[in-house]
Design a protein around this motif. Structure first.
Motif, short mmCIF file in Angstrom:
data_model
loop_
_atom_site.label_atom_id
_atom_site.label_comp_id
_atom_site.label_asym_id
_atom_site.label_seq_id
_atom_site.Cartn_x
_atom_site.Cartn_y
_atom_site.Cartn_z
N VAL A 64 36.15 48.12 47.50
CA VAL A 64 34.97 48.99 47.30
C VAL A 64 33.66 48.24 47.47
N GLY A 65 33.70 46.90 47.43
CA GLY A 65 32.48 46.11 47.57
C GLY A 65 31.76 45.94 46.24
N PRO A 66 30.85 44.96 46.14
CA PRO A 66 30.12 44.71 44.89
C PRO A 66 29.38 45.95 44.40
N GLY A 67 29.63 46.33 43.15
CA GLY A 67 29.00 47.50 42.57
C GLY A 67 29.59 48.81 43.00
N GLY A 68 30.65 48.78 43.84
CA GLY A 68 31.28 50.01 44.29
C GLY A 68 32.14 50.63 43.20
N ALA A 69 32.37 51.93 43.32
CA ALA A 69 33.10 52.68 42.28
C ALA A 69 34.57 52.82 42.63
N VAL A 70 35.41 52.63 41.62
CA VAL A 70 36.82 52.97 41.69
C VAL A 70 37.05 54.12 40.71
N THR A 71 37.57 55.22 41.22
CA THR A 71 37.80 56.41 40.39
C THR A 71 39.29 56.69 40.37
N THR A 73 42.77 58.66 38.45
CA THR A 73 43.38 59.62 37.54
C THR A 73 44.72 59.06 37.09
N ALA A 74 45.14 59.44 35.91
CA ALA A 74 46.41 58.97 35.34
C ALA A 74 46.44 57.46 35.17
N PHE A 75 45.29 56.87 34.85
CA PHE A 75 45.25 55.42 34.67
C PHE A 75 45.87 55.04 33.33
N ARG A 76 46.44 53.84 33.27
CA ARG A 76 47.08 53.37 32.04
C ARG A 76 46.46 52.08 31.53
N GLU A 77 45.84 51.30 32.41
CA GLU A 77 45.28 50.02 32.02
C GLU A 77 43.75 50.07 32.20
N PRO A 78 42.97 49.69 31.18
CA PRO A 78 41.52 49.66 31.35
C PRO A 78 41.12 48.57 32.33
N PRO A 79 39.96 48.70 32.98
CA PRO A 79 39.52 47.67 33.92
C PRO A 79 39.16 46.38 33.18
N GLU A 84 32.21 47.74 35.04
CA GLU A 84 31.40 48.63 34.20
C GLU A 84 31.98 50.05 34.24
N THR A 85 32.47 50.51 33.10
CA THR A 85 32.99 51.87 33.02
C THR A 85 31.81 52.85 32.95
N VAL A 86 31.76 53.78 33.90
CA VAL A 86 30.65 54.74 33.94
C VAL A 86 31.09 56.15 33.58
N PHE A 226 40.77 60.54 33.28
CA PHE A 226 40.01 60.22 34.49
C PHE A 226 39.06 59.08 34.17
N LEU A 227 39.01 58.11 35.05
CA LEU A 227 38.18 56.92 34.84
C LEU A 227 37.43 56.59 36.12
N SER A 228 36.15 56.27 35.99
CA SER A 228 35.38 55.72 37.10
C SER A 228 34.71 54.45 36.62
N ALA A 229 34.88 53.37 37.36
CA ALA A 229 34.33 52.07 36.97
C ALA A 229 33.73 51.39 38.19
N LEU A 230 32.68 50.60 37.94
CA LEU A 230 31.98 49.88 39.01
C LEU A 230 32.47 48.44 39.08
#
Length: 257
Positions: A64-71, A73-79, A84-86, A226-230
């Motif tokens: 995703v590149g520096p500062g890019g978002a990963v979104t 669903t059905a995640f089990r492990e926190p980043p 940064e969780t947004v 649902f999780l989105s993190a940078l």
């Protein structure tokens, strides 16, 4: 916890993004190592292993590149801590258990030429992620009043045997007229005609939407998140390897083999 499918393996709906990007939507996939994601102008969703390693998170950051978002669903492990969780929300996954599907005579098919109008409707109604190429993921139907697009629904994740109904939205000026119900039934009809089963996701907090879907014949299959993190601003130091980002053309060629 994974739910086995009829063949005894993990059920595709337990990791629907992975199942889509290694199945019918493989031509939309970008990959690095074990990380998959949709092309960023198509959908925000990524697939990460249930128990990701530090290398997996490095691959996700490089993808995703520096500062890019990963979104996810059905995640089990926190980043990891340097992500940064947004956004984080509890959700539900609902599946067709006897929806009365039917075509909707008031609906029109939407395509790439309609994207500017679709993006305007999404901006007004906030149904969830919808990007310039999301319309390519499946069938989209809409309703116009006096030439203005006021309601739509369509398909997002497409995995073997299943297709997700998404982007269900109705302009405030026409709510209460049954347009959302008609469109959901019509999109579900299209999915059924292909011999597939409709499903959908919703935020647990969106109780009105959940009640509507249950009234139509969808039932709760599982609760999810649902999780989105940078990604960290400083990219991983690892060099690219043979599992680097694939182009869309390369992905199409791989899917055809």
């Amino acid at each position: 916890m994974s739910t086995p499918d009829a063949a005894g393996g993990p059920h595709p709906l337990d990791s629907p993004v992975h199942a889509a990007l290694t199945g019918p939507h493989a031509h939309f996939a970008e990959r690095r190592g074990r990380i998959l994601r949709y092309r960023p102008d198509v959908a925000p969703w990524a697939a990460i292993p249930d128990t990701p390693t530090a290398e997996d998170w490095d691959d996700a950051a490089a993808l995703v590149g520096p500062g890019g978002a990963v979104t996810i669903t059905a995640f089990r492990e926190p980043p990891p801590d340097d992500w940064e969780t947004v956004f984080w929300a509890e959700g539900v996954q609902l599946v067709d258990a006897g929806v009365e599907t039917a075509p909707f005579s008031g609906a029109v098919r939407l395509g790439p030429a309609d994207v500017p109008e679709m993006l305007e409707l999404v901006e007004r109604t906030r149904p969830g992620p919808f990007l310039p190429r999301t319309v390519e993921l499946g069938t989209y139907l809409g309703v116009r009043r006096d030439g203005v697009l006021v309601a739509m629904a369509g398909e997002r994740l497409h995995l073997p045997g299943w297709s997700e109904i998404s982007a269900v939205c109705t302009d405030e000026s026409v709510r209460g007229q049954g347009l959302g119900t008609g469109l959901v039934r019509a999109v579900a009809h299209e999915i059924r005609q292909r011999g597939e089963t409709p499903f959908l996701h919703a935020a647990s907090s969106n109780t009105n939407a959940v009640r509507l879907y249950e009234s139509l014949g969808f039932v709760l299959r599982r609760r999810t998140s649902f999780l989105s993190a940078l990604a960290p601003q400083q990219p991983p130091a690892r060099l690219p390897g043979p599992g680097g980002v694939r182009s869309e053309r390369e992905a199409r060629a791989a899917a055809a083999r």
